[in-house]
Design a protein around this motif. Structure first.
Motif, PDB file in Angstrom:
ATOM      1  N   GLU A  67     -11.663 -14.429 -38.443  1.00  0.00           N
ATOM      2  CA  GLU A  67     -11.664 -12.986 -38.233  1.00  0.00           C
ATOM      3  C   GLU A  67     -12.190 -12.298 -39.480  1.00  0.00           C
ATOM      4  O   GLU A  67     -11.857 -12.691 -40.605  1.00  0.00           O
ATOM      5  CB  GLU A  67     -10.243 -12.483 -37.962  1.00  0.00           C
ATOM      6  N   HIS A  69     -12.684  -8.293 -40.936  1.00  0.00           N
ATOM      7  CA  HIS A  69     -12.333  -6.895 -40.679  1.00  0.00           C
ATOM      8  C   HIS A  69     -12.935  -5.913 -41.679  1.00  0.00           C
ATOM      9  O   HIS A  69     -12.579  -4.738 -41.672  1.00  0.00           O
ATOM     10  CB  HIS A  69     -10.807  -6.740 -40.653  1.00  0.00           C
ATOM     11  N   TYR A  76     -14.993 -11.315 -34.597  1.00  0.00           N
ATOM     12  CA  TYR A  76     -14.182 -12.485 -34.287  1.00  0.00           C
ATOM     13  C   TYR A  76     -15.136 -13.621 -33.925  1.00  0.00           C
ATOM     14  O   TYR A  76     -16.033 -13.438 -33.110  1.00  0.00           O
ATOM     15  CB  TYR A  76     -13.219 -12.191 -33.128  1.00  0.00           C
ATOM     16  N   TYR A  98     -10.040 -10.507 -26.729  1.00  0.00           N
ATOM     17  CA  TYR A  98     -11.076 -10.272 -27.732  1.00  0.00           C
ATOM     18  C   TYR A  98     -12.363  -9.729 -27.108  1.00  0.00           C
ATOM     19  O   TYR A  98     -13.286  -9.370 -27.819  1.00  0.00           O
ATOM     20  CB  TYR A  98     -11.370 -11.552 -28.517  1.00  0.00           C
ATOM     21  N   ASN A 103     -15.150  -4.213 -30.778  1.00  0.00           N
ATOM     22  CA  ASN A 103     -15.296  -5.309 -31.728  1.00  0.00           C
ATOM     23  C   ASN A 103     -16.415  -6.228 -31.254  1.00  0.00           C
ATOM     24  O   ASN A 103     -16.920  -6.083 -30.144  1.00  0.00           O
ATOM     25  CB  ASN A 103     -13.970  -6.058 -31.890  1.00  0.00           C
ATOM     26  N   THR A 105     -17.285 -10.204 -30.686  1.00  0.00           N
ATOM     27  CA  THR A 105     -16.710 -11.543 -30.577  1.00  0.00           C
ATOM     28  C   THR A 105     -17.818 -12.535 -30.257  1.00  0.00           C
ATOM     29  O   THR A 105     -18.568 -12.350 -29.301  1.00  0.00           O
ATOM     30  CB  THR A 105     -15.633 -11.594 -29.477  1.00  0.00           C
TER      31      THR A 105
END
Length: 154
Positions: A67, A69, A76, A98, A103, A105
């Motif tokens: 991960e 951030h 991810y 996810y 985000n 992934t």
């Protein structure tokens, strides 16, 4: 919809990753396919760099998930290579989680999921040829992902 890009140098791959990163501002779930050494992890690293991830991006082969951030979006990075069929089934709900939200992934060795990733995603197949170039094939039938592919075609 499908789009293919041949990258003969790492600079061309970096340019493709930067263009891709600019198109996924609302997040994206990516299933990565390709042989060992094809360039899946290299592409993930370059996209993460374009998203301004500060951490060192490494292959999650032995840990299943990394991960990050620190960038513009959370990143991810899964690797299904070491999971057996039953192992993949145990993390499908987690993969689905996810796939939601803003985000990015990436799932390397998505072929081990036995096509049990039912949610919207973009498939990227990475192959290499005898001249050491890489062929990145982007494919999806989901409207949101098609917009990303259309953006790459411009």
């Amino acid at each position: 919809m499908k789009y293919e890009k041949v990258c003969k140098t790492i600079e061309e791959t970096k340019e493709l990753a930067q263009r891709f990163a600019k198109l996924i501002t609302d997040g994206c779930f990516v299933s990565l396919y390709g042989e060992i050494g094809a360039g899946k992890t290299a592409f993930v690293k370059l996209v993460a760099e374009a998203l301004e991830v500060k951490e060192k991006v490494t292959s999650p082969t032995f840990v299943i998930l990394n991960e990050y951030h620190s960038g513009l979006l959370p990143v991810y990075h899964f690797d299904l290579y070491r999971l057996e069929n039953e192992g993949v089934k145990t993390i499908l709900d987690e993969l689905r989680e996810y796939s939601e939200g803003k985000n990015v992934t990436f799932v390397e060795w998505a072929e081990f999921s036995q096509d049990e990733i039912p949610f919207k995603h973009l498939r990227i197949n990475v192959t290499y040829s005898n001249d050491d170039s890489r062929i990145y094939s982007f494919e999806s039938d989901n409207d949101d992902m098609i917009k990303i592919i259309e953006g790459l075609q411009k």
